[in-house]
Scaffold this motif. Structure first.
Motif, PDB file in Angstrom:
ATOM      1  N   MET A  66      65.023  31.172  52.939  1.00 25.43           N
ATOM      2  CA  MET A  66      65.658  31.905  52.264  1.00 25.43           C
ATOM      3  C   MET A  66      66.730  32.947  53.348  1.00 25.43           C
ATOM      4  O   MET A  66      67.574  33.236  52.613  1.00 25.43           O
ATOM      5  CB  MET A  66      64.616  32.780  51.565  1.00 25.43           C
ATOM      6  N   ALA A  67      66.387  33.162  54.431  1.00 30.89           N
ATOM      7  CA  ALA A  67      66.849  33.978  55.195  1.00 30.89           C
ATOM      8  C   ALA A  67      68.299  33.420  55.743  1.00 30.89           C
ATOM      9  O   ALA A  67      69.305  33.848  55.453  1.00 30.89           O
ATOM     10  CB  ALA A  67      66.097  34.446  56.448  1.00 30.89           C
ATOM     11  N   ASP A 102      69.190  22.758  60.086  1.00 28.36           N
ATOM     12  CA  ASP A 102      67.845  22.848  60.045  1.00 28.36           C
ATOM     13  C   ASP A 102      67.278  21.601  60.286  1.00 28.36           C
ATOM     14  O   ASP A 102      67.674  20.528  60.233  1.00 28.36           O
ATOM     15  CB  ASP A 102      67.476  23.191  58.284  1.00 28.36           C
ATOM     16  N   LYS A 103      65.915  21.619  60.706  1.00 26.98           N
ATOM     17  CA  LYS A 103      65.421  20.519  61.150  1.00 26.98           C
ATOM     18  C   LYS A 103      64.679  19.497  59.880  1.00 26.98           C
ATOM     19  O   LYS A 103      64.520  18.409  60.054  1.00 26.98           O
ATOM     20  CB  LYS A 103      63.927  20.813  62.106  1.00 26.98           C
ATOM     21  N   GLY A 140      63.257  25.680  53.546  1.00 31.55           N
ATOM     22  CA  GLY A 140      62.169  26.149  54.421  1.00 31.55           C
ATOM     23  C   GLY A 140      60.803  26.162  53.433  1.00 31.55           C
ATOM     24  O   GLY A 140      60.632  25.201  53.051  1.00 31.55           O
ATOM     25  N   ARG A 141      60.150  27.263  53.521  1.00 34.06           N
ATOM     26  CA  ARG A 141      59.132  27.472  53.135  1.00 34.06           C
ATOM     27  C   ARG A 141      58.991  27.486  51.407  1.00 34.06           C
ATOM     28  O   ARG A 141      57.877  27.371  51.002  1.00 34.06           O
ATOM     29  CB  ARG A 141      58.130  28.573  53.462  1.00 34.06           C
ATOM     30  N   ALA A 149      55.924  28.250  48.833  1.00 29.21           N
ATOM     31  CA  ALA A 149      56.100  29.252  48.075  1.00 29.21           C
ATOM     32  C   ALA A 149      55.870  29.080  46.568  1.00 29.21           C
ATOM     33  O   ALA A 149      56.487  28.010  46.231  1.00 29.21           O
ATOM     34  CB  ALA A 149      57.240  30.076  48.479  1.00 29.21           C
ATOM     35  N   GLN A 150      54.877  29.880  45.815  1.00 32.15           N
ATOM     36  CA  GLN A 150      54.813  29.355  44.491  1.00 32.15           C
ATOM     37  C   GLN A 150      55.816  30.047  43.489  1.00 32.15           C
ATOM     38  O   GLN A 150      55.987  29.535  42.468  1.00 32.15           O
ATOM     39  CB  GLN A 150      53.174  29.884  44.140  1.00 32.15           C
ATOM     40  N   PHE A 151      56.146  31.451  43.714  1.00 32.10           N
ATOM     41  CA  PHE A 151      56.885  32.046  43.079  1.00 32.10           C
ATOM     42  C   PHE A 151      57.768  33.067  43.683  1.00 32.10           C
ATOM     43  O   PHE A 151      57.433  33.642  44.845  1.00 32.10           O
ATOM     44  CB  PHE A 151      56.170  32.517  41.858  1.00 32.10           C
ATOM     45  N   ILE A 196      67.517  22.378  66.425  1.00 31.71           N
ATOM     46  CA  ILE A 196      68.159  22.967  67.557  1.00 31.71           C
ATOM     47  C   ILE A 196      67.027  23.235  68.588  1.00 31.71           C
ATOM     48  O   ILE A 196      66.207  23.742  68.396  1.00 31.71           O
ATOM     49  CB  ILE A 196      68.869  24.061  67.008  1.00 31.71           C
ATOM     50  N   LEU A 221      64.408  31.436  62.255  1.00 35.61           N
ATOM     51  CA  LEU A 221      63.194  30.476  62.288  1.00 35.61           C
ATOM     52  C   LEU A 221      62.112  31.523  62.428  1.00 35.61           C
ATOM     53  O   LEU A 221      62.088  32.651  62.596  1.00 35.61           O
ATOM     54  CB  LEU A 221      63.362  29.566  63.500  1.00 35.61           C
ATOM     55  N   ARG A 247      52.235  32.886  56.172  1.00 34.69           N
ATOM     56  CA  ARG A 247      52.437  34.139  55.591  1.00 34.69           C
ATOM     57  C   ARG A 247      52.413  35.225  56.518  1.00 34.69           C
ATOM     58  O   ARG A 247      51.407  34.865  57.673  1.00 34.69           O
ATOM     59  CB  ARG A 247      51.221  34.509  54.685  1.00 34.69           C
ATOM     60  N   ASP A 295      61.464  36.608  57.077  1.00 37.59           N
ATOM     61  CA  ASP A 295      60.415  37.394  56.402  1.00 37.59           C
ATOM     62  C   ASP A 295      59.817  38.188  57.355  1.00 37.59           C
ATOM     63  O   ASP A 295      59.474  39.398  57.013  1.00 37.59           O
ATOM     64  CB  ASP A 295      59.746  36.320  55.427  1.00 37.59           C
ATOM     65  N   ARG A 344      57.101  37.965  51.793  1.00 36.91           N
ATOM     66  CA  ARG A 344      57.485  37.356  50.728  1.00 36.91           C
ATOM     67  C   ARG A 344      58.814  37.004  50.857  1.00 36.91           C
ATOM     68  O   ARG A 344      59.660  37.249  51.630  1.00 36.91           O
ATOM     69  CB  ARG A 344      57.551  38.406  49.386  1.00 36.91           C
ATOM     70  N   ILE A 345      59.308  36.111  49.956  1.00 34.94           N
ATOM     71  CA  ILE A 345      60.518  35.666  49.799  1.00 34.94           C
ATOM     72  C   ILE A 345      61.539  36.803  49.818  1.00 34.94           C
ATOM     73  O   ILE A 345      62.783  36.754  50.583  1.00 34.94           O
ATOM     74  CB  ILE A 345      60.765  34.628  48.483  1.00 34.94           C
TER      75      ILE A 345
HETATM   76  C1  LIG Z   1      51.913  28.087  51.165  1.00 37.86           C
HETATM   77  C2  LIG Z   1      52.883  29.271  51.159  1.00 37.86           C
HETATM   78  C3  LIG Z   1      52.746  30.093  50.091  1.00 37.86           C
HETATM   79  C4  LIG Z   1      53.724  31.016  49.967  1.00 37.86           C
HETATM   80  N1  LIG Z   1      53.705  31.814  48.550  1.00 37.86           N
HETATM   81  C5  LIG Z   1      54.610  32.741  48.570  1.00 37.86           C
HETATM   82  C6  LIG Z   1      54.803  33.153  46.899  1.00 37.86           C
HETATM   83  O1  LIG Z   1      54.310  32.872  46.178  1.00 37.86           O
HETATM   84  N2  LIG Z   1      55.949  34.319  47.039  1.00 37.86           N
HETATM   85  C7  LIG Z   1      56.651  34.645  48.202  1.00 37.86           C
HETATM   86  O2  LIG Z   1      57.548  35.486  47.882  1.00 37.86           O
HETATM   87  N3  LIG Z   1      56.448  33.924  49.115  1.00 37.86           N
HETATM   88  C8  LIG Z   1      55.354  33.086  49.359  1.00 37.86           C
HETATM   89  N4  LIG Z   1      55.367  32.665  50.712  1.00 37.86           N
HETATM   90  C9  LIG Z   1      56.340  32.811  51.755  1.00 37.86           C
HETATM   91  C10 LIG Z   1      57.720  32.685  51.621  1.00 37.86           C
HETATM   92  O3  LIG Z   1      57.556  31.073  51.558  1.00 37.86           O
HETATM   93  C11 LIG Z   1      58.449  32.884  52.836  1.00 37.86           C
HETATM   94  O4  LIG Z   1      58.357  34.464  53.280  1.00 37.86           O
HETATM   95  C12 LIG Z   1      59.792  32.671  52.638  1.00 37.86           C
HETATM   96  O5  LIG Z   1      60.142  31.528  52.257  1.00 37.86           O
HETATM   97  C13 LIG Z   1      60.560  32.565  54.373  1.00 37.86           C
HETATM   98  O6  LIG Z   1      61.903  32.611  54.436  1.00 37.86           O
HETATM   99  P1  LIG Z   1      62.439  32.371  55.989  1.00 37.86           P
HETATM  100  O7  LIG Z   1      63.738  31.936  55.731  1.00 37.86           O
HETATM  101  O8  LIG Z   1      62.125  33.806  56.745  1.00 37.86           O
HETATM  102  O9  LIG Z   1      61.938  31.276  56.808  1.00 37.86           O
HETATM  103  P2  LIG Z   1      61.466  29.550  56.516  1.00 37.86           P
HETATM  104  O10 LIG Z   1      61.611  29.268  55.048  1.00 37.86           O
HETATM  105  O11 LIG Z   1      60.441  29.199  57.175  1.00 37.86           O
HETATM  106  O12 LIG Z   1      62.883  28.923  57.002  1.00 37.86           O
HETATM  107  C14 LIG Z   1      62.990  28.618  58.474  1.00 37.86           C
HETATM  108  C15 LIG Z   1      63.504  27.430  58.558  1.00 37.86           C
HETATM  109  O13 LIG Z   1      63.860  27.102  60.149  1.00 37.86           O
HETATM  110  C16 LIG Z   1      63.718  25.572  60.222  1.00 37.86           C
HETATM  111  N5  LIG Z   1      63.417  25.330  61.551  1.00 37.86           N
HETATM  112  C17 LIG Z   1      62.354  25.648  62.496  1.00 37.86           C
HETATM  113  N6  LIG Z   1      62.617  25.404  63.589  1.00 37.86           N
HETATM  114  C18 LIG Z   1      63.789  24.623  63.687  1.00 37.86           C
HETATM  115  C19 LIG Z   1      64.436  24.282  64.864  1.00 37.86           C
HETATM  116  N7  LIG Z   1      64.241  24.236  65.932  1.00 37.86           N
HETATM  117  N8  LIG Z   1      66.005  23.873  64.374  1.00 37.86           N
HETATM  118  C20 LIG Z   1      66.358  23.859  63.169  1.00 37.86           C
HETATM  119  N9  LIG Z   1      65.613  24.350  61.978  1.00 37.86           N
HETATM  120  C21 LIG Z   1      64.346  24.800  62.346  1.00 37.86           C
HETATM  121  C22 LIG Z   1      62.536  25.247  59.297  1.00 37.86           C
HETATM  122  O14 LIG Z   1      62.806  23.757  58.980  1.00 37.86           O
HETATM  123  C23 LIG Z   1      62.920  26.118  58.062  1.00 37.86           C
HETATM  124  O15 LIG Z   1      63.728  25.480  57.093  1.00 37.86           O
HETATM  125  C24 LIG Z   1      54.495  31.550  50.822  1.00 37.86           C
HETATM  126  C25 LIG Z   1      54.539  30.531  51.914  1.00 37.86           C
HETATM  127  C26 LIG Z   1      53.852  29.656  52.300  1.00 37.86           C
HETATM  128  C27 LIG Z   1      53.755  28.736  53.542  1.00 37.86           C
END
Ligand SMILES: Cc1cc2nc3c(=O)[nH]c(=O)nc-3n(C[C@H](O)[C@H](O)[C@H](O)COP(=O)(O)OP(=O)(O)OC[C@H]3O[C@@H](n4cnc5c(N)ncnc54)[C@H](O)[C@@H]3O)c2cc1C
Length: 338
Positions: free
Chosen positions: A29-30, A49-50, A56-57, A72-74, A134, A164, A290, A312, A318-319
């Protein structure tokens, strides 16, 4: 894009705005939020992205004809910025309300047809490089360069934005060449995560239980949901996603996925009274699931070096926190806030 092509684009920019070539590492999401904001502002954005796909999550796993949102569920909405974004997602038909999870007037939204549907919508116009880990980055007189497992990338960038999870970002930034990323590394060490073991289950018959089950702390399970009860899912398939408790996940983090699947299934069967054998059962380990301790500020940005960090982990778990962090960094990059 080659240096010559980039020069042409810069000089061809009729609005006289500087056309920047920006690398975003991570397409959760970020990363997706950053890409959207910067593309809309006229930048050329490359996202690395890897994973097999963006999200992502916010992930959806396909197992044959079965689908599971195993991360993430919702999405829940607290702030105006995400509320405004919701309108775009609704208009594009990539988000819908999940009544079974919504409670106390708090609408719970899900990506349709899967949680991973939001990312591609946000990445329209971005140059996405999936399957690209990366492994290195550095700065020299030409700008920023990146390296993947296949070697140094041929392009160079005006800015690099890292999204990341903090431990992975730290590992990358520690190896930064030509620029001292020490202050970033030190700051990111404050961010902590709890892991989460997830179990994906499918059954021949309907399980006699509510669509969403929340469990009190101290046991094996934290959450279980009938994934197939989400809007636009195939309701003829009885698919469940079960999340383990954070403390239990930590204690069993290095166990084999097959062994975790057995233990979690037993707990699920006991909780629901289900005695049916699962057609499909697979456990997935989220090592950085989390956020438990945040950075405490919305993002990191070095305005001189053009290096930034958002996730996050800056603001919450959260998302929406990832979305808000990325918007704060986009404001910095675009010079719209101090
Ligand atoms: C099991 C679970 C349940 C959840 N439930 C909820 C929920 O119900 N509601 C909610 O709001 N939030 C929930 N969350 C949290 C939510 O998913 C995160 O807060 C949010 O998705 C984080 O986004 P982000 O972009 O910060 O990180 P990420 O989504 O982790 O994105 C980081 C990205 O970096 C990539 N990456 C890592 N290393 C490298 C590299 N070296 N080179 C290239 N790419 C790389 C990864 O593949 C990933 O796609 C949950 C999380 C989990 C795991």
């Amino acid at each position: 894009m080659t240096r010559a092509a980039r020069f042409t684009r810069k000089t061809n920019n009729e609005e006289g705005r500087k056309m920047q070539n920006i690398a975003v590492i991570g397409a959760g999401m970020a990363g997706c939020t950053l890409a959207r904001r910067l593309i809309d502002a006229g930048c050329v954005v490359h996202v690395f992205d890897k994973g097999r796909a963006a999200g992502g999550r916010m992930a959806t796993r396909a197992e044959g004809r079965l689908r599971f949102d195993h991360g993430a569920q919702f999405v829940t909405v607290r702030g105006d910025a995400l509320r405004a974004q919701l309108g775009d997602w609704q208009g594009a038909g990539v988000i819908a309300c999940w009544p079974s999870a919504s409670r106390d007037g708090d609408t719970h939204w899900v990506g349709v047809p899967g949680m991973n549907a939001l990312a591609p919508r946000m990445l329209w116009g971005a140059d996405l490089h999936a399957h690209t880990v990366i492994t290195g980055l550095g700065a020299d007189r030409l700008g920023w360069w990146l390296a993947s497992e296949a070697g140094m990338l041929s392009d160079c960038f005006d800015a690099v934005l890292v999204t990341l999870p903090a431990p992975q970002a730290t590992g990358l930034l520690e190896r930064c060449a030509g620029f001292d990323a020490g202050p970033f590394v030190e700051a990111l060490r404050k961010i902590r995560y709890a892991p989460c073991w997830t179990l994906m289950l499918a059954f021949e018959e309907r399980i006699d239980a509510a669509d969403c089950l929340r469990f009190p702390g101290g046991g094996i399970l934290n959450w279980a949901a009938r994934d197939s009860s989400k809007p636009t899912r195939d309701a003829t398939r009885e698919c469940w996603v079960v999340h383990a408790d954070a403390v239990w996940s930590e204690a069993h983090l290095e166990l084999a996925a097959e062994d975790v699947a057995v233990l979690m299934y037993e707990a699920f069967a006991q909780a629901t009274g289900c005695s049916t054998r699962a057609l499909h059962s697979r456990a997935h380990r989220w090592r950085y699931a989390r956020v438990t301790e945040t950075l405490g500020s919305s993002c990191l940005w070095d305005a001189k070096a053009h290096l930034g960090y958002a996730s996050d982990g800056c603001l919450g778990e959260r998302i929406e926190d990832a979305f808000d962090s990325a918007n704060a960094l986009a404001d910095r990059v675009l010079g719209r806030s101090a």
